[in-house]
Scaffold this motif. Sequence first.
Motif, PDB file in Angstrom:
ATOM      1  N   THR A  33      25.364 -23.061  77.122  1.00 14.79           N
ATOM      2  CA  THR A  33      26.514 -23.393  75.965  1.00 14.79           C
ATOM      3  C   THR A  33      25.809 -24.832  75.610  1.00 14.79           C
ATOM      4  OG1 THR A  33      27.847 -22.532  77.516  1.00 14.79           O
ATOM      5  CG2 THR A  33      28.566 -23.774  75.686  1.00 14.79           C
ATOM      6  N   ARG A  34      25.398 -25.773  76.139  1.00 19.58           N
ATOM      7  CA  ARG A  34      25.225 -26.961  75.500  1.00 19.58           C
ATOM      8  C   ARG A  34      23.963 -27.075  74.711  1.00 19.58           C
ATOM      9  NH1 ARG A  34      24.684 -29.785  80.373  1.00 19.58           N
ATOM     10  NH2 ARG A  34      26.741 -29.220  80.576  1.00 19.58           N
ATOM     11  N   ALA A  78      36.505 -26.177  82.577  1.00 23.13           N
ATOM     12  CA  ALA A  78      36.124 -27.368  81.669  1.00 23.13           C
ATOM     13  C   ALA A  78      34.514 -27.620  81.551  1.00 23.13           C
ATOM     14  CB  ALA A  78      37.055 -28.716  82.030  1.00 23.13           C
ATOM     15  N   GLU A  79      33.938 -27.186  82.540  1.00 19.25           N
ATOM     16  CA  GLU A  79      32.372 -27.489  82.483  1.00 19.25           C
ATOM     17  C   GLU A  79      31.662 -26.485  81.402  1.00 19.25           C
ATOM     18  OE1 GLU A  79      30.126 -29.148  84.753  1.00 19.25           O
ATOM     19  OE2 GLU A  79      31.815 -30.176  84.971  1.00 19.25           O
ATOM     20  N   LEU A  80      32.504 -25.372  81.080  1.00 18.44           N
ATOM     21  CA  LEU A  80      32.052 -24.212  80.454  1.00 18.44           C
ATOM     22  C   LEU A  80      32.561 -24.450  79.037  1.00 18.44           C
ATOM     23  CD1 LEU A  80      32.600 -21.204  82.534  1.00 18.44           C
ATOM     24  CD2 LEU A  80      30.372 -22.296  81.912  1.00 18.44           C
ATOM     25  N   THR A  81      33.367 -25.420  78.656  1.00 18.22           N
ATOM     26  CA  THR A  81      34.214 -25.587  77.234  1.00 18.22           C
ATOM     27  C   THR A  81      34.165 -26.928  76.768  1.00 18.22           C
ATOM     28  OG1 THR A  81      36.375 -25.818  78.539  1.00 18.22           O
ATOM     29  CG2 THR A  81      35.870 -23.601  77.962  1.00 18.22           C
ATOM     30  N   ARG A  82      33.707 -27.720  77.408  1.00 19.86           N
ATOM     31  CA  ARG A  82      33.869 -29.303  77.225  1.00 19.86           C
ATOM     32  C   ARG A  82      33.288 -29.551  75.979  1.00 19.86           C
ATOM     33  NH1 ARG A  82      32.904 -31.684  82.090  1.00 19.86           N
ATOM     34  NH2 ARG A  82      35.041 -31.897  82.282  1.00 19.86           N
ATOM     35  N   ASP A  83      32.058 -28.799  75.750  1.00 22.26           N
ATOM     36  CA  ASP A  83      31.185 -29.275  74.575  1.00 22.26           C
ATOM     37  C   ASP A  83      31.372 -28.526  73.529  1.00 22.26           C
ATOM     38  OD1 ASP A  83      29.759 -30.891  76.415  1.00 22.26           O
ATOM     39  OD2 ASP A  83      28.524 -29.247  77.215  1.00 22.26           O
ATOM     40  N   VAL A  84      32.191 -27.429  73.648  1.00 27.70           N
ATOM     41  CA  VAL A  84      32.405 -26.638  72.310  1.00 27.70           C
ATOM     42  C   VAL A  84      33.377 -27.299  71.225  1.00 27.70           C
ATOM     43  CG1 VAL A  84      31.477 -24.701  73.268  1.00 27.70           C
ATOM     44  CG2 VAL A  84      33.992 -25.028  73.335  1.00 27.70           C
ATOM     45  N   ASP A  85      33.652 -26.901  70.307  1.00 28.55           N
ATOM     46  CA  ASP A  85      34.525 -27.498  69.336  1.00 28.55           C
ATOM     47  C   ASP A  85      35.992 -26.843  69.370  1.00 28.55           C
ATOM     48  OD1 ASP A  85      33.088 -29.490  67.781  1.00 28.55           O
ATOM     49  OD2 ASP A  85      31.855 -27.609  67.628  1.00 28.55           O
ATOM     50  N   ASP A  86      35.927 -25.865  69.722  1.00 31.71           N
ATOM     51  CA  ASP A  86      37.287 -25.102  70.321  1.00 31.71           C
ATOM     52  C   ASP A  86      37.048 -23.776  71.091  1.00 31.71           C
ATOM     53  OD1 ASP A  86      37.922 -22.319  68.871  1.00 31.71           O
ATOM     54  OD2 ASP A  86      36.882 -23.324  67.469  1.00 31.71           O
TER      55      ASP A  86
END
Length: 352
Positions: free
Chosen positions: A155-156, A188-196
């Motif tokens: 993801t990152r 949260a590890e999978l979603t923290r870096d995205v904008d939404d």
Amino acid sequence: MAAIDLRSDTITHPTDEMRRAMAAAEVGDDVFGEDPTINALQERAAEMLGQEAGLLTASGTMSNLIAALTWCSRGDEMVMGQEAHMFWNESGGPTALSGAQVRLVPNDANGKISAADVQAAVRDATNIHVPATTLVCLENTHNRCSGGVMTPQDTREVVDVAHAAGAAVHLDGARIFNAAVALEVPAAELTRDVDDVSFCLSKALSCPVGSVLCGSQDFITRARKWRKMVGGGMRQAGVLAAAGVVALDTMVERLADDHPNARRLAAGLANIDGLTVDPDSIHTNIVIFEVDREKVGDARQVIAALREDGVLVSHSREQSLRMVTHRHVTSDDVEEALSRVNATIRRLAASA
Ligand code: TLP
């Protein structure tokens, strides 16, 4: 003979605890932001996904649409995988209603899109001849790619490329908790870096209705207006949100039961002559398998025959069928489903 329903995890019913919470929910007018149960759900969801704020929407389709409307204007371009649910299964809404066009990049067998492909797809912002890339869309788990998962690292890498190009990243995380459970990482590890990120309450989490869109406070303020515009401003919907709060408390960890069931299903299907699936490619609750047209027949006829024999499955593409495990499918049901499928396929093969 009761049918075993493997069409989707959307068929799950609310638990007794959800129904009690729904009956007792404190409510207010959410268009005024005054529904305490909705506010609690939104805060809880945002916190679990490492985002600042959340917004309850009617569905995953509505969340994805609102994200597209919030990030894209007419003439912009959004990049997504060629197997994206947003591309295939949302009636063309994200592009039709935002006025942005779509640029497709390959998904690998797990549903991942690569940073290199995104890099090649984003446009030169200084060139007036080309649309502006304002959004990159990810999907985790990936519906049409057998519930494949993207890791935090995957993801990152895409987020870095998108951000460097000035594009936001929307994550269609309809089943993000399945990914988190499969990878044994906090969501949260999978979603923290995205904008939404949007996730669905009404799939394996067993709620009757709803998705939550999460992002920065600024994003959610803008998204709230788009939600109103598409008719998604609800009133005393705390009765729905109450089920969502229970789901986040009680339904996430149990997803771990669905994944071995899916793998077991895949292993059994792989042993049936005329069906093809690699059990090692199944990481969450979705099993997509191929039906050999010569040996067994047309996929849609197979669906009808399986229905007669008490196994409900959905169509994925051409000769592929889909089975999804969920709270109402036990490991005994998996064995029973396999024995019914085996009998059906043998019968069809004998008459093919
Ligand atoms: N998926 C459904 C439908 O396609 C019928 C299913 O059974 O899998 N993103 C993803 C990845 C989804 O899988 C879905 C629904 C949605 C968005 C849309 O959510 P809803 O159905 O709530 O609008």
